[in-house]
Write a protein that holds these residues in place. Structure first.
Motif, mmCIF file in Angstrom:
data_model
loop_
_atom_site.group_PDB
_atom_site.id
_atom_site.type_symbol
_atom_site.label_atom_id
_atom_site.label_comp_id
_atom_site.label_asym_id
_atom_site.label_seq_id
_atom_site.Cartn_x
_atom_site.Cartn_y
_atom_site.Cartn_z
ATOM 1 N N LYS A 147 57.582 45.906 46.630
ATOM 2 C CA LYS A 147 56.525 46.921 46.910
ATOM 3 C C LYS A 147 55.033 46.621 46.473
ATOM 4 O O LYS A 147 54.426 47.550 46.814
ATOM 5 C CB LYS A 147 57.244 48.008 46.220
ATOM 6 N N GLY A 148 54.925 45.570 45.627
ATOM 7 C CA GLY A 148 53.423 45.297 44.896
ATOM 8 C C GLY A 148 53.562 46.172 43.719
ATOM 9 O O GLY A 148 54.204 46.987 43.367
ATOM 10 N N TYR A 149 52.435 45.843 43.075
ATOM 11 C CA TYR A 149 52.590 46.238 41.635
ATOM 12 C C TYR A 149 52.098 47.619 41.673
ATOM 13 O O TYR A 149 52.986 48.307 40.881
ATOM 14 C CB TYR A 149 51.295 45.617 40.980
ATOM 15 N N GLU A 150 51.259 48.173 42.113
ATOM 16 C CA GLU A 150 50.830 49.690 42.348
ATOM 17 C C GLU A 150 52.003 50.671 42.809
ATOM 18 O O GLU A 150 52.276 51.562 42.129
ATOM 19 C CB GLU A 150 49.580 49.990 43.267
ATOM 20 N N ALA A 151 52.799 50.109 43.826
ATOM 21 C CA ALA A 151 53.447 51.103 44.378
ATOM 22 C C ALA A 151 54.976 50.903 43.754
ATOM 23 O O ALA A 151 55.634 51.628 43.819
ATOM 24 C CB ALA A 151 54.031 50.589 45.779
ATOM 25 N N ALA A 152 55.301 50.063 42.757
ATOM 26 C CA ALA A 152 56.496 50.101 42.241
ATOM 27 C C ALA A 152 56.409 50.982 40.952
ATOM 28 O O ALA A 152 55.158 51.007 40.280
ATOM 29 C CB ALA A 152 56.581 48.733 41.583
ATOM 30 N N SER A 153 57.546 51.486 40.488
ATOM 31 C CA SER A 153 57.086 52.532 39.542
ATOM 32 C C SER A 153 58.362 52.231 38.327
ATOM 33 O O SER A 153 59.341 51.584 38.822
ATOM 34 C CB SER A 153 57.621 53.971 40.079
ATOM 35 N N ILE A 154 57.528 52.584 37.374
ATOM 36 C CA ILE A 154 58.634 51.975 35.923
ATOM 37 C C ILE A 154 60.009 52.555 36.184
ATOM 38 O O ILE A 154 61.079 52.174 35.657
ATOM 39 C CB ILE A 154 57.918 52.627 34.702
ATOM 40 N N ARG A 155 60.033 53.969 36.571
ATOM 41 C CA ARG A 155 61.435 54.577 36.603
ATOM 42 C C ARG A 155 62.345 54.108 37.486
ATOM 43 O O ARG A 155 63.616 53.703 37.251
ATOM 44 C CB ARG A 155 61.166 56.343 37.093
ATOM 45 N N GLU A 156 61.838 53.376 38.678
ATOM 46 C CA GLU A 156 62.795 52.790 39.648
ATOM 47 C C GLU A 156 63.399 51.558 39.097
ATOM 48 O O GLU A 156 64.174 51.297 39.461
ATOM 49 C CB GLU A 156 61.921 52.614 40.873
ATOM 50 N N ILE A 157 62.082 50.880 38.304
ATOM 51 C CA ILE A 157 62.730 49.626 37.817
ATOM 52 C C ILE A 157 63.966 49.688 36.799
ATOM 53 O O ILE A 157 64.717 49.008 36.701
ATOM 54 C CB ILE A 157 61.271 48.815 37.343
ATOM 55 N N CYS A 158 63.537 50.808 36.023
ATOM 56 C CA CYS A 158 64.609 51.121 35.001
ATOM 57 C C CYS A 158 65.906 51.514 35.606
ATOM 58 O O CYS A 158 66.797 51.230 35.019
ATOM 59 C CB CYS A 158 64.027 52.095 33.870
ATOM 60 N N GLN A 159 65.877 52.238 36.498
ATOM 61 C CA GLN A 159 67.216 52.547 37.194
ATOM 62 C C GLN A 159 67.980 51.381 37.717
ATOM 63 O O GLN A 159 68.999 51.446 37.614
ATOM 64 C CB GLN A 159 66.996 53.708 38.006
ATOM 65 N N LEU A 160 67.287 50.651 38.437
ATOM 66 C CA LEU A 160 67.792 49.314 38.837
ATOM 67 C C LEU A 160 68.298 48.340 37.760
ATOM 68 O O LEU A 160 69.357 47.799 37.705
ATOM 69 C CB LEU A 160 66.866 48.525 39.721
ATOM 70 N N ALA A 161 67.707 48.404 36.708
ATOM 71 C CA ALA A 161 67.902 47.775 35.409
ATOM 72 C C ALA A 161 68.983 48.492 34.631
ATOM 73 O O ALA A 161 69.499 47.755 33.515
ATOM 74 C CB ALA A 161 66.711 47.417 34.627
ATOM 75 N N ASP A 162 69.406 49.598 34.841
ATOM 76 C CA ASP A 162 70.187 50.258 34.028
ATOM 77 C C ASP A 162 69.638 50.486 32.559
ATOM 78 O O ASP A 162 70.447 50.177 31.612
ATOM 79 C CB ASP A 162 71.565 49.783 33.967
ATOM 80 N N ALA A 163 68.567 50.791 32.496
ATOM 81 C CA ALA A 163 67.857 50.981 31.071
ATOM 82 C C ALA A 163 67.141 52.080 31.249
ATOM 83 O O ALA A 163 66.789 52.984 31.911
ATOM 84 C CB ALA A 163 66.908 49.652 31.046
ATOM 85 N N ASN A 164 66.797 52.685 29.813
ATOM 86 C CA ASN A 164 66.115 53.641 29.752
ATOM 87 C C ASN A 164 64.483 53.377 29.936
ATOM 88 O O ASN A 164 63.753 52.471 29.779
ATOM 89 C CB ASN A 164 66.119 54.419 28.116
ATOM 90 N N ILE A 165 63.612 54.642 30.408
ATOM 91 C CA ILE A 165 62.184 54.359 30.582
ATOM 92 C C ILE A 165 61.507 53.875 29.568
ATOM 93 O O ILE A 165 60.704 53.067 29.799
ATOM 94 C CB ILE A 165 61.458 55.711 31.052
#
Lengths: 226, 226
Positions: free
Chosen positions: B20-38
């Motif tokens: 998605k590129g840097y700006e469009a990617a969200s911390i929350r989405e990343i953490c969900q995929l990584a199964d980690a807390n925000i």
DNA sequence: AATCCATTCAAACGCTTGTTTCAATCAACT
DNA sequence: AGTTGATTGAAACAAGCGTTTGAATGGATT
């Protein structure tokens, strides 16, 4: 053209979308640059997405007018036609005398297609592709498959595109050169000779600037110099 | 490697930043995929930006391990070395057998450099560039300027890059072909022949698949097939 | 002068963003 | 068992986002 709010919005949107990409660009920033109210976007267009599409459509229109295809004298040698076309491509891309964001916006669209992509391909890419292929077909033997003709065309365009997309890296890599970009004509000459030599339609000259004989110092008026 | 939260974050971040590129990617989405807390992002890294840089650094490390440079037999003909290197480049880019986001992330960085760019160039691009230029120098005459050698190198890389970056457009343009991508070996063969012919170091064969004589059906083991 | 319609404007909407807070947890060491 | 220090968790933070609202504006038409 006219200085309506709608037009100013399209211009501002194009510039900022091109610079930052769709997601990173904000309506508020665009409106500030366009000297318009935030609500204007949703009044004149249907939202951010629609404004983006409008900007892309406008970009390709302008770009076509800016640097139109050269009108080849019908008897111009195919090799010189190729040099002229490559010159136009470089001019459309690297020539700094016009707002840069038109091309930028379209390339963003092509690398990561959205709903505005088909329009760009049909109205802008396809004509250029057809012209290039017509020229190449004059130079190529008759017993090639369509697939092979495509690949040769791609190899040609790829070189032009590379110098635009990766200009920053090129400067970093070459570093000996003092940050200065390579001259536009030199690039066009190189790509033309490289391509002609590759398809056996020119001397195996390896690069521009040292043409051993005068056999190929083509210099064609590329569009609208005068 | 190890399955720590930190590592999972880097992997997830790389995948989503690449998509998605840097700006469009969200911390929350990343953490969900990584199964980690925000909060993990700001605990293990210094924020979103730092996570991005970490992902880029990790990407180039992996990519180097995945498809390492081929160990040329010292007496391998330069032309075959070129074919092998181009094969590796295509394999690093188009080969689908590994997570695609490594390369994607690096190309994003190269097209629009941020703070992580110099690392990518120095650790990943420069070695490849040096290898290519060394091979080309064996094939090129001695009286060329450095600038000319650079341009020839660029023309070579440009072709490989083009088939990766603009694959979607290629399919749209060629449309006759049923949406299927061109075979990897065919592309590598074409680029190699095109380049060799352009610099006068090979027959003026125009494309792959129809080598007139058997003079150049190079086929070199590219890396780690066995 | 009054009406109309397109356009502009400031303000607020609901929502998501990156980041922070602080209590809960868990393994390791005294 | 008790304490320490590193890690995780849920909730809240302020700020920014795209979009909507409804009143104000200005010029043309009746």
């Amino acid at each position: 053209m006219v200085d309506t709010t709608k037009q100013r919005l399209i211009d501002a949107a194009g510039a900022i979308f091109a610079e930052k990409g769709y997601e990173a660009a904000s309506i508020r920033e665009i409106c500030q640059l366009a000297d318009a109210n935030i609500a204007a976007v949703n009044y004149h267009f249907a939202g951010k997405r629609a404004l983006y599409v409008a900007a892309v459509r406008h970009a390709q229109c302008c770009r076509q007018e800016d640097v139109p295809f050269p009108e080849f004298p019908p008897d111009l040698a195919p090799a010189d036609q190729l040099r002229a076309l490559i010159g136009v491509m470089f001019e459309r891309m690297l020539s700094p005398h016009r707002p840069q964001w038109h091309l930028e916006l379209m390339l963003r669209e092509l690398a990561r297609p959205t709903e505005a992509c088909v329009a760009v391909v049909d109205d802008y890419i396809r004509p250029m592709s057809d012209t290039l292929r017509a020229i190449l077909n004059q130079l190529l033997p008759a017993d090639l498959t369509e697939e092979q003709r495509w690949m040769i065309g791609f190899s040609t365009v790829a070189q032009v595109l590379f110098y635009y997309t990766h200009q920053p890296i090129i400067r970093v890599l070459m570093q000996s050169r003092d940050g200065e970009a390579l001259p536009l004509d030199q690039l066009a000459d190189h790509v033309t000779r490289f391509t002609l030599a590759a398809i056996g339609a020119g001397p195996v000259v390896v690069a521009a600037g040292v043409s051993p004989a005068g056999s190929h110092s083509v210099k064609v008026a590329s569009g609208r110099d005068a």
